[in-house]
Design an enzyme around this catalytic site. Structure first.
Site, mmCIF file in Angstrom:
data_model
loop_
_atom_site.group_PDB
_atom_site.id
_atom_site.type_symbol
_atom_site.label_atom_id
_atom_site.label_comp_id
_atom_site.label_asym_id
_atom_site.label_seq_id
_atom_site.Cartn_x
_atom_site.Cartn_y
_atom_site.Cartn_z
ATOM 1 N N GLY A 62 0.836 -1.202 0.000
ATOM 2 C CA GLY A 62 0.000 0.000 0.000
ATOM 3 C C GLY A 62 0.865 1.243 0.000
ATOM 4 O O GLY A 62 2.097 1.154 0.104
ATOM 5 N N LEU A 63 0.214 2.372 -0.116
ATOM 6 C CA LEU A 63 0.923 3.653 -0.190
ATOM 7 C C LEU A 63 1.712 3.953 1.079
ATOM 8 O O LEU A 63 1.424 3.403 2.143
ATOM 9 C CB LEU A 63 -0.098 4.790 -0.400
ATOM 10 N N GLY A 104 2.357 5.646 4.294
ATOM 11 C CA GLY A 104 1.431 6.275 5.241
ATOM 12 C C GLY A 104 0.101 5.549 5.364
ATOM 13 O O GLY A 104 -0.762 5.950 6.153
ATOM 14 N N SER A 146 5.769 -1.959 -2.356
ATOM 15 C CA SER A 146 5.699 -2.949 -3.459
ATOM 16 C C SER A 146 4.600 -2.597 -4.472
ATOM 17 O O SER A 146 3.587 -3.278 -4.542
ATOM 18 C CB SER A 146 5.544 -4.370 -2.910
HETATM 19 S S1 ADX Z 1 9.048 0.182 -2.605
HETATM 20 O O1 ADX Z 1 8.246 0.983 -3.543
HETATM 21 O O2 ADX Z 1 10.384 -0.080 -3.133
HETATM 22 O O3 ADX Z 1 8.351 -1.060 -2.187
HETATM 23 P P1 ADX Z 1 9.635 0.693 0.171
HETATM 24 O O4 ADX Z 1 8.463 0.182 0.900
HETATM 25 O O5 ADX Z 1 10.862 -0.127 0.152
HETATM 26 O O6 ADX Z 1 9.177 1.107 -1.333
HETATM 27 O O7 ADX Z 1 10.086 2.096 0.772
HETATM 28 C C1 ADX Z 1 9.164 3.105 0.929
HETATM 29 C C2 ADX Z 1 9.610 4.105 1.979
HETATM 30 O O8 ADX Z 1 10.683 4.876 1.475
HETATM 31 C C3 ADX Z 1 8.498 5.081 2.262
HETATM 32 O O9 ADX Z 1 7.740 4.675 3.378
HETATM 33 C C4 ADX Z 1 9.229 6.366 2.531
HETATM 34 O O10 ADX Z 1 9.553 6.456 3.892
HETATM 35 C C5 ADX Z 1 10.510 6.249 1.757
HETATM 36 N N1 ADX Z 1 10.562 6.958 0.466
HETATM 37 C C6 ADX Z 1 11.542 7.811 0.105
HETATM 38 N N2 ADX Z 1 11.378 8.226 -1.160
HETATM 39 C C7 ADX Z 1 10.257 7.621 -1.631
HETATM 40 C C8 ADX Z 1 9.581 7.642 -2.879
HETATM 41 N N3 ADX Z 1 10.032 8.355 -3.899
HETATM 42 N N4 ADX Z 1 8.453 6.902 -3.026
HETATM 43 C C9 ADX Z 1 8.004 6.166 -1.984
HETATM 44 N N5 ADX Z 1 8.598 6.106 -0.780
HETATM 45 C C10 ADX Z 1 9.730 6.819 -0.591
#
Ligand code: ADX
Length: 171
Positions: free
Chosen positions: A14-15, A17, A84
């Site tokens: 999920g997004l 937050g 993800s």
């Molecule tokens: S994923 O998209 O590769 O699965 P993941 O869950 O590991 O993301 O990491 C997300 C976390 O990285 C977010 O909770 C946030 O704290 C941080 N973050 C920093 N930059 C970004 C970005 N551009 N998009 C999303 N999350 C980001």
């Protein structure tokens, strides 16, 4: 016949937050032999070399899935909290597990509410390639569970997941 393990992977997607980490931590208190794999923590260690391009996110998901598989194979219950964002990358991880053991949970919360919560203060910054803003989030088409954190309390969300696990005889 190969014995089927009674352990599982809860894959919270999920997004940023939406409440994945909070749910993971609450679930861990109630599930024995459980290990959390959290995106933020992994990105500060194992996945330090990865950024937020699509390619890097796919690699991030692949690595996290590989660790989840390793832990699961050693009888751990694994709780993954990872944005993800891609359907295909999540499907690739799912394919590492026997049917029923990979439990995809869509932690559903609108972008507007995630922005309003802005737990980490990231939405108020202008970060490029941010999930849900200028980087895609592909909503799960057929997840085992949908947990809407705008409508459900943390307790009710955890309960819904625990009920599912009991129903599937994992607990
Ligand atoms: S994923 O998209 O590769 O699965 P993941 O869950 O590991 O993301 O990491 C997300 C976390 O990285 C977010 O909770 C946030 O704290 C941080 N973050 C920093 N930059 C970004 C970005 N551009 N998009 C999303 N999350 C980001």
């Amino acid at each position: 016949m190969m014995s089927v393990k009674k352990v599982f992977v809860l894959w919270l997607t999920g997004l940023s937050g939406a409440g994945k980490t909070t749910l993971a931590q609450e679930l861990q208190k109630q599930i024995a032999e459980s290990i959390i794999l959290d995106g933020d923590l992994l990105r500060s260690s194992l996945n330090k070399d990865l950024g937020f391009t699509d390619v890097d996110r796919v690699e991030n998901i692949r690595r996290t899935g590989a660790i989840a598989q390793m832990l699961w194979a050693q009888e751990k219950n694994v709780i993954v909290a990872l944005i993800s964002p891609f359907i295909s990358a999540r499907a690739a991880v799912r394919s590492l597990f026997p049917k029923g053991h990979f439990i995809e949970i869509f932690v559903d919360c609108s972008l507007a509410v995630c922005q309003e919560r802005d737990v980490k203060g990231l939405y108020k910054q202008t970060i490029s390639q941010f999930t849900g803003i200028d980087s895609p989030y592909e909503v799960p088409q057929n997840p085992e569970l949908v947990i809407n954190t705008e409508k459900l309390s943390i307790n009710d969300s955890v309960q819904k997941i625990m009920d599912y696990l009991k129903q599937k005889k994992f607990l």
